[in-house]
Structure formats: structure tokens, C-alpha cells
Design an enzyme around this catalytic site. Sequence first.
Site, mmCIF file in Angstrom:
data_model
loop_
_atom_site.group_PDB
_atom_site.id
_atom_site.type_symbol
_atom_site.label_atom_id
_atom_site.label_comp_id
_atom_site.label_asym_id
_atom_site.label_seq_id
_atom_site.Cartn_x
_atom_site.Cartn_y
_atom_site.Cartn_z
ATOM 1 N N LEU A 21 35.375 9.060 6.511
ATOM 2 C CA LEU A 21 36.811 9.182 6.267
ATOM 3 C C LEU A 21 37.249 10.626 6.084
ATOM 4 O O LEU A 21 38.396 10.970 6.377
ATOM 5 C CB LEU A 21 37.202 8.363 5.026
ATOM 6 N N THR A 23 35.710 14.964 4.970
ATOM 7 C CA THR A 23 34.668 15.889 4.537
ATOM 8 C C THR A 23 35.316 17.003 3.749
ATOM 9 O O THR A 23 36.286 17.615 4.210
ATOM 10 C CB THR A 23 33.916 16.488 5.743
ATOM 11 N N GLY A 24 34.784 17.241 2.553
ATOM 12 C CA GLY A 24 35.315 18.293 1.705
ATOM 13 C C GLY A 24 34.390 19.487 1.670
ATOM 14 O O GLY A 24 33.533 19.656 2.531
ATOM 15 N N GLY A 25 34.582 20.304 0.640
ATOM 16 C CA GLY A 25 33.775 21.506 0.521
ATOM 17 C C GLY A 25 32.295 21.201 0.437
ATOM 18 O O GLY A 25 31.484 21.874 1.068
ATOM 19 N N PHE A 26 31.933 20.185 -0.329
ATOM 20 C CA PHE A 26 30.515 19.827 -0.411
ATOM 21 C C PHE A 26 30.321 18.314 -0.524
ATOM 22 O O PHE A 26 29.291 17.837 -0.968
ATOM 23 C CB PHE A 26 29.850 20.525 -1.608
ATOM 24 N N GLY A 27 31.314 17.558 -0.100
ATOM 25 C CA GLY A 27 31.181 16.106 -0.192
ATOM 26 C C GLY A 27 31.685 15.390 1.045
ATOM 27 O O GLY A 27 32.559 15.893 1.760
ATOM 28 N N VAL A 29 33.203 11.566 2.357
ATOM 29 C CA VAL A 29 33.751 10.269 1.952
ATOM 30 C C VAL A 29 33.594 9.330 3.135
ATOM 31 O O VAL A 29 34.101 9.612 4.228
ATOM 32 C CB VAL A 29 35.232 10.373 1.534
ATOM 33 N N LYS A 44 31.984 8.372 -2.035
ATOM 34 C CA LYS A 44 31.926 9.830 -1.945
ATOM 35 C C LYS A 44 30.521 10.266 -2.339
ATOM 36 O O LYS A 44 30.037 9.933 -3.422
ATOM 37 C CB LYS A 44 32.970 10.460 -2.870
ATOM 38 N N ASP A 144 44.966 20.648 -7.047
ATOM 39 C CA ASP A 144 44.707 20.738 -5.606
ATOM 40 C C ASP A 144 45.514 19.685 -4.842
ATOM 41 O O ASP A 144 45.008 19.049 -3.917
ATOM 42 C CB ASP A 144 43.209 20.559 -5.332
#
Length: 740
Positions: A21, A23-27, A29, A44, A144
Amino acid sequence: MERPPGLRPGAGGPWEMRERLGTGGFGNVCLYQHRELDLKIAIKSCRLELSTKNRERWCHEIQIMKKLNHANVVKACDVPEELNFLINDVPLLAMEYCSGGDLRKLLNKPENCCGLKESQILSLLSDIGSGIRYLHENKIIHRDLKPENIVLQDVGGKIMHKIIDLGYAKDVDQGSLCTSFVGTLQYLAPELFENKPYTATVDYWSFGTMVFECIAGYRPFLHHLQPFTWHEKIKKKDPKCIFACEEMTGEVRFSSHLPQPNSLCSLIVEPMENWLQLMLNWDPQQRGGPVDLTLKQPRCFVLMDHILNLKIVHILNMTSAKIISFLLPPDESLHSLQSRIERETGINTGSQELLSEMGISLDPRKPASQCVLDGVRGCDSYMVYLFDKSKTVYEGPFASRSLSDCVNYIVQDSKIQLPIIQLRKVWAEAVHYVSGLKEDYSRLFQGQRAAMLSLLRYNTNLTKMKNTLISASQQLKAKLEFFHKSIQLDLERYSEQMTYGISSEKMLKAWKEMEEKAIHYAEVGVIGYLEDQIMSLHTEIMELQKSPYGRRQGDLMESLEQRAIDLYKQLKHRPSDHSYSDSTEMVKIIVHTVQSQDRVLKELFGHLSKLLGCKQKIIDLLPKVEMALSNIKEADSTVMFMQGKRQKEIWHLLKIACTQSSARSLVGSSLEGVTPQLPPTSAEREHPLSCVVTPQDGETLAQMIEENLNCLGHLSTIIHEANEKQGNNMMSLDWSWLTE
């Protein structure tokens, strides 16, 4: 199927990873679905080895998520046992799955290049405003907020917005100032960007920036520049400034007003600008406004609630194709609203017909708030349609919506070369214009549909009245036939007994008058001419329903809109270097769309005029049907009254005949104690007024006949004399009851 990093093969049991679903800085989902139960959850997981600080922040997010419970904050849930293991030494976070994607996905749609629709904007304002208020009440600052961290979920047919990704959130229960982490730069409050101490007002800036982008399609301050650049140019702006753009000369132009085009109605624009001035104040101490002492919440939330509680009715004037909006004060009557409509449109209140989308006329006995549906906001969500009852011919089409300055510039000279970065803005407005033309037609078509539904309601009412009329006519006809036959029989029998029985000129005259009235009432029941008119209207309505102009004709406009969108997509994918391009193809689409709208509107208003003309015929015919029905009911009532009156007279005659019979019995008993009885003659046997004395049994009757045979001649003489005497007495009776 792809697995998130660190998830070993075969792990998860019945849970299957369906898609990534985000992608974040280091995760990551990912969406997981239960193979048997059709359950879906978002998981996550960490995709990197984390530093101690980031590992603490990861675990802190899980702690925050688990203690929150609000409809507009995504809910944490228990990690399924089959998935409950560590990845990169940190636990997984399970959350409710929201199937509508995120706000960024919605904003990136080309049709939203100039902002979202009013209903979407107000829904976002309500949902995210409520979520932020909840977080702040629980002493949590998100820090954020951005479109990527707002997800959409369909809840019972209504789109709900939910805040996600509290990885950067700060629990401030240990103090009011924080100087720790910096989030996404484009939506970041100035004090966070400059790494200064901050409070919960940082979320106000991010929220205001998001709402502005949803209104206009781009961020408020020099959106094409990097934050490092535009911060220096904006930091000294006026507190009321909510928008800044760079002119061709390089000069920055500031404004306290929302840019055009946007989808907000005029009544919302000013309060929304006031709200944005509070949210986008550069000074964090002034941002959000002072705390309301009565409501104990910042001014920005008070104003937000005011905007969301505004009751605004949007009315499409079908005679001019223009939308007029009115702010409804509490308990305003419909008549008061109609007076305001008259001042705005020139259509007097008596000629106004206000229809809902279902073709139902608004009830004048109810308040004007019936024009507004509970929980429904925005002129794109619900409309009331205004018709002028004094007109049946609508002369459309009307002038198309006006071009913006940018679009008009390229229409005047489609071959002019413009920089790609500038052309994106111009073409975005061109797409908005083409989409607007299609939406204008769609609204007018919906108004035509409301008129059709109203016509069908009138037709249903006419059909019911026709059926009632036919039934009443048939009943009257049957009663008249019975009345005619019965009065003919009564007159015949009356004539037969007149020479030897009872007679009355007044009664005979009254009966003959009744017979004449019945003949007249037979004409009242003749309704064939009305049936013919009604059937003709039914046929006309069926033809209107079958007409192709009664169905949406905007296929070509939709095709042109898609072509404009495709052109805009191609332009967005071109590098925004120093290259130039003209607008020839886009202008062709604009011209063709205007021409197409002109054609379909001519057809629409021609069909609408036929609908309204047919409806007027029904309106004109209904009083005639009502009058015919009233006349039939009156005739029916009169016939039944005459029948009852005549029956009373007959019974009264029977009473008189019985009185005569009693008199004969008294005369007979005075003749030497002998009371001989004669068998009735054939005439007396047939006459309904003959008083017949019936013996108790056959043996007694035979004995009585035998005993009185010898006295027959003498008794006949006595009876003849008694009849003459009684006949003379009849002339002296009171016959006034016949005229009652």
C-alpha cells in the site's frame, strides 16, 4: 507474490499478502487478506535496520496508535497470531485497512487539477479537523500531516477521511515545547522547518496547506519552488495573506483571497478565506487564533464548525441555467425564501415551482430547511430546481460559462508558444473549463429529469382520478338504470290501482319530475370526451419517455473531456525545462466542447418545453376531471335520495291502504255479528297495497268459506257502500307529506 522484506516464506498461515500500500522512510505498509474469512488488515513492517532512536520512535507509534479511538484516526488492531513476530527487531503494527487510497492519489487525478469539488472539500475539513482536534485533546501533535497521510474509506456509501502514520507524532504530556523531529518539508510549519520550538499549531499550518491545495489544486505559497527558496520570500507576508504566486516578471504577488478557478460557492468563499488566514499565519503564536473563552477551543475550530454548520440551499434556475445560493437562517419559511428568489430572479412567488431531484414539489407548509438534506454539503451533492410556471417554452441554450483569463489567452491565439511550466497551469484550467461545461449540462439534464418525474407524478394523479371517475360513472349508470326500471314499474302499478284505490296528483307529478331528473343525470355520467383527452395525454407522455432526448446526450462531451485530460497528462510528463509548446490541440477541444454543449442544450430545452407543455395540459385538465367527478357524485347522491324518497312514499301509501282495510273490517263487524270474507279478486291479489287477511290454517279457511257462502250477496252490497263512503273520506286526508 511479493513478500515484505524480512517475512520468511510460508509465514502468515491463512493470511496472504495482497499488495503493498505504501512505503515510508523505513517502513512498508502491506495489505493482508485472510484466505477463508475475507478479512483485510494493513500491516506496517520495518524494512531497515533501525537506530536506537528510530526503534524507540517506531515502538512509540505503536503505543500511541493502540490508545487512540476516533472515527477519523486510523485504528490499530491486534496483529494476527500467525503474523506476530519481529522484523528487524521491531514488532509489526496492524491497522484497519482503508480501501479508498490516500488523498494524494485523489489530488493527482487530472480532473482534480484545479481542486476538489465543494462536497469533498467540506467533508475533508470536517473529518480531518475532527481528527486533529481529538489528537490535540489527547496531547498528541502529529507533525507530519500531508495528503499521503490521509486515507479514504467508504463507510455506508459515505467517504470518511482518516489520519494515518503517527511515526512522527509527539506525545507532549511532558511539556508544551518540542525540538525533536522534522517531517515532510512541503507541508511543514515554518518553525519546524527552522528547527525552532513548536506547539500544536504546527498541525494547523499543515492542515491549512492541505485544505488550500484541495480547493485550488496546488499549495498556497510558490508551490513550484522548493521550501528553502519560498520560505525566504514568504516569511514576511501579511498575516492575512493566504496565497502567493510568481508573475512572469519574477515579482511575487500576494493575496488574501482564494485564487480562481475553484469549486466553492460564493457564500463559503469568505468564511473559508478567514479560516485559512488563521491557519496559515506565519507567526505560530497567532496561528489558529485566540482561545474562545466560552467554548474553550481555538478560534480556528470555532470558525471551522461555523462553516460546516452553514445551511446553504443551492437552486438551479432552469430558465437561465444559473445556480443561485442562499444562506438559510433558522426557521425561515419557504415563502420567505421564495421572496428572496423573486428578488434574485424576477420570477414572482406565485409562478415559482421548486422541485427536488426526485421531482417532488417543496411543501409550502414546511420550513425552507427542507431544501437542505441533513449531512449533505456542497452544490455538487444536492440541488433544488426552479421552474417558472407561467412559461412552458424554455428558450435555451444559454451562454456558456465564461473563460478564465489564462484559457481565453490561448483561445485567442492557440499557436502562441508558452513555457511548459506555465502551460501546465493554463491547460489545467482548460481541463477544468471543459469538465465544467460537461457538469453544467449534467446539472441541467438532472433538472429536466426532475421535470419528467414531476410530470409522471401528475400523470399518476390524473390516472387515479380517471379510474375514480370511470368507477363513479359506472356506478351512476347502474343506479340510474335501476332507478328508471323501478320508477317505471311504480308508475305502472300506480296507474292500475288509481281507478279503485289511492290517487294523488301531487305524488304523480313528483314521481314524473324524478324521472325527468334521472334522464338529465344520465348526461352527467357521460365522460367519454374526458377519457379521450386523458388517453391522448398518456400517449404523449409515453412518447416523451421514449424520446432519445429524454436520456443523457453528453457522450461526445465526455469523450472531449477525456481527450483534454489525456493531453494534460502528456504535458505533465514532459520535462519542465526551458522548452515551449503551443495550445492548438487543447483549443480545438475547447471549441468542440462549446459547440457540443450548444447542440445538446438545444435538444434538452426543446424536450423540456414539451415536458412542461404536457404537464400544463394535465394541470388544465385536472379541474375538469374534478368537476365531472363532483357532478357525478352529486347526481349519484340525488338519485339515491329520490329513490329513498319514493320508497318512503310507497310505504306511506301502504300504511294508508292498511288503514282502509282496517276500516272495512270495522264495517263488517257491525253487520249482525257476522264477518264474512270474500276471496280476493285477481286485481287485488296482484296489487302490492292490498291488505290481505290470512287465516291461521287451511281447515279453518274452508269452514269460513262454507259458512259465509249464503251471505255473499248481502256482504257484497255492504262492502260496495263502505267503499264509496271510504273513497269520499280519502279526499279529506292530509297529503302535504308528498311535498316534504
